[in-house]
Design a protein around this motif. Structure first.
Motif, PDB file in Angstrom:
ATOM      1  N   ILE A   1       0.844  -1.190   0.000  1.00  0.00           N
ATOM      2  CA  ILE A   1       0.000   0.000   0.000  1.00  0.00           C
ATOM      3  C   ILE A   1       0.883   1.244   0.000  1.00  0.00           C
ATOM      4  CG2 ILE A   1      -1.958  -1.148   1.096  1.00  0.00           C
ATOM      5  CD1 ILE A   1      -1.103   0.275   3.736  1.00  0.00           C
ATOM      6  N   PRO A   2       0.317   2.388  -0.458  1.00  0.00           N
ATOM      7  CA  PRO A   2       1.090   3.633  -0.463  1.00  0.00           C
ATOM      8  C   PRO A   2       1.620   3.937   0.940  1.00  0.00           C
ATOM      9  CG  PRO A   2      -0.938   3.902  -1.713  1.00  0.00           C
ATOM     10  CD  PRO A   2      -1.017   2.559  -1.021  1.00  0.00           C
ATOM     11  N   PRO A   3       2.806   4.457   1.001  1.00  0.00           N
ATOM     12  CA  PRO A   3       3.660   4.953  -0.084  1.00  0.00           C
ATOM     13  C   PRO A   3       4.676   3.922  -0.563  1.00  0.00           C
ATOM     14  CG  PRO A   3       4.603   5.664   1.979  1.00  0.00           C
ATOM     15  CD  PRO A   3       3.350   4.851   2.315  1.00  0.00           C
ATOM     16  N   HIS A   4       4.453   2.659  -0.316  1.00  0.00           N
ATOM     17  CA  HIS A   4       5.427   1.599  -0.584  1.00  0.00           C
ATOM     18  C   HIS A   4       5.215   0.988  -1.972  1.00  0.00           C
ATOM     19  CE1 HIS A   4       6.452   1.997   3.612  1.00  0.00           C
ATOM     20  NE2 HIS A   4       5.177   1.849   3.903  1.00  0.00           N
ATOM     21  N   ALA A   5       5.490   1.763  -3.008  1.00  0.00           N
ATOM     22  CA  ALA A   5       5.307   1.304  -4.386  1.00  0.00           C
ATOM     23  C   ALA A   5       6.246   0.144  -4.687  1.00  0.00           C
ATOM     24  CB  ALA A   5       5.563   2.453  -5.354  1.00  0.00           C
TER      25      ALA A   5
ATOM     26  N   PRO B   1       2.688  -1.119  -9.463  1.00  0.00           N
ATOM     27  CA  PRO B   1       2.543  -0.922  -8.023  1.00  0.00           C
ATOM     28  C   PRO B   1       1.074  -0.884  -7.596  1.00  0.00           C
ATOM     29  CG  PRO B   1       4.190   0.576  -8.886  1.00  0.00           C
ATOM     30  CD  PRO B   1       3.538  -0.091 -10.072  1.00  0.00           C
ATOM     31  N   TYR B   2       0.823  -1.423  -6.412  1.00  0.00           N
ATOM     32  CA  TYR B   2      -0.479  -1.427  -5.735  1.00  0.00           C
ATOM     33  C   TYR B   2      -1.483  -2.395  -6.353  1.00  0.00           C
ATOM     34  CZ  TYR B   2       1.860   2.802  -4.181  1.00  0.00           C
ATOM     35  OH  TYR B   2       2.788   3.689  -3.726  1.00  0.00           O
ATOM     36  N   VAL B   3      -1.078  -3.157  -7.366  1.00  0.00           N
ATOM     37  CA  VAL B   3      -1.916  -4.209  -7.938  1.00  0.00           C
ATOM     38  C   VAL B   3      -1.543  -5.504  -7.225  1.00  0.00           C
ATOM     39  CG1 VAL B   3      -2.348  -5.564 -10.035  1.00  0.00           C
ATOM     40  CG2 VAL B   3      -2.207  -3.063 -10.156  1.00  0.00           C
TER      41      VAL B   3
ATOM     42  N   TYR C   1      10.881  -4.152  -0.369  1.00  0.00           N
ATOM     43  CA  TYR C   1       9.790  -4.730   0.410  1.00  0.00           C
ATOM     44  C   TYR C   1       9.680  -3.991   1.743  1.00  0.00           C
ATOM     45  CZ  TYR C   1       7.261  -7.960   3.402  1.00  0.00           C
ATOM     46  OH  TYR C   1       6.366  -8.505   4.280  1.00  0.00           O
ATOM     47  N   ALA C   2       8.474  -3.599   2.095  1.00  0.00           N
ATOM     48  CA  ALA C   2       8.219  -2.910   3.363  1.00  0.00           C
ATOM     49  C   ALA C   2       7.150  -3.695   4.120  1.00  0.00           C
ATOM     50  CB  ALA C   2       7.747  -1.484   3.102  1.00  0.00           C
ATOM     51  N   PRO C   3       7.542  -4.461   5.138  1.00  0.00           N
ATOM     52  CA  PRO C   3       6.564  -5.293   5.852  1.00  0.00           C
ATOM     53  C   PRO C   3       5.351  -4.517   6.352  1.00  0.00           C
ATOM     54  CG  PRO C   3       8.783  -5.749   6.639  1.00  0.00           C
ATOM     55  CD  PRO C   3       8.881  -4.574   5.705  1.00  0.00           C
ATOM     56  N   GLU C   4       5.566  -3.254   6.783  1.00  0.00           N
ATOM     57  CA  GLU C   4       4.444  -2.461   7.292  1.00  0.00           C
ATOM     58  C   GLU C   4       3.452  -2.083   6.194  1.00  0.00           C
ATOM     59  OE1 GLU C   4       7.733   0.488   6.279  1.00  0.00           O
ATOM     60  OE2 GLU C   4       7.614  -1.555   7.059  1.00  0.00           O
TER      61      GLU C   4
END
Length: 180
Positions: A65-69, A115-117, A138-141
């Motif tokens: 999810i944003p902002p983690h493209a 991203p986000y798909v 990759y951003a676990p949060e």
């Protein structure tokens, strides 16, 4: 490379243009110039390899999810998969649509997932390996997912699911509310 749009806005099938001779063939598998000309993200910050023991293994449906493209260029380098991209971008004209593409070591096809798909796949053969080039770390949060068999999206997987992680089986069904 040949770029073919799919039913999901921004999701593109990438086929090789092979140059063959007696030795075999040569083909470009990724090119920042060609990707940029198609309006696709050219950043590659990591490459991930997934090995799957058994046919019928399902991984997904994952997204950030944003902002983690995190866009992905997905290619099957051993065996075969059906790869699914599910548009969960609320502002997208193709929200709720999905595309399913067969990626095999033999067809050498790749799928660009923007991203986000949400993304997932099912293996069609034992000992299948999938290679991802990823445009963001990759951003676990920022990780989210939807259940692979959520009736709201009508994804019909080609085979019985034989292996799925508890995490992937436990993603929620969409409840009709806006997604984060």
């Amino acid at each position: 490379m040949r770029f073919t749009p799919t039913e999901v806005q921004g999701c593109v099938v990438v086929d090789l243009q092979e140059h063959s001779d007696d030795r075999g063939f040569f083909a470009r598998a990724f090119c920042t110039t060609e990707f940029a000309e198609q309006g696709l993200d050219t950043m590659v910050v990591q490459a991930n390899l997934s090995f799957n023991h058994r046919a019928g293994t399902l991984r997904g449906m994952h997204r950030q999810i944003p902002p983690h493209a995190e866009g992905k260029l997905v290619r099957c380098i051993r065996g075969a998969i059906v790869d699914v991209a599910l548009d969960l971008r609320e502002d997208s004209p193709t929200f709720g649509a999905h595309t399913m593409v067969e990626l095999t070591a033999d067809n050498r096809r790749a799928l660009w997932v923007p991203p986000y798909v949400a993304h997932g796949y099912q293996t069609l053969a034992d000992s299948t390996e999938v290679l991802y080039q990823v445009s963001g770390p990759y951003a676990p949060e920022g990780e989210r997912g939807q259940r692979y068999d959520d009736p709201a999206f009508g994804i019909t997987w080609p085979h019985e699911v034989t292996v799925v992680s508890d995490k992937d089986a436990g993603w929620p069904d969409w409840d009709g509310r806006p997604l984060p």
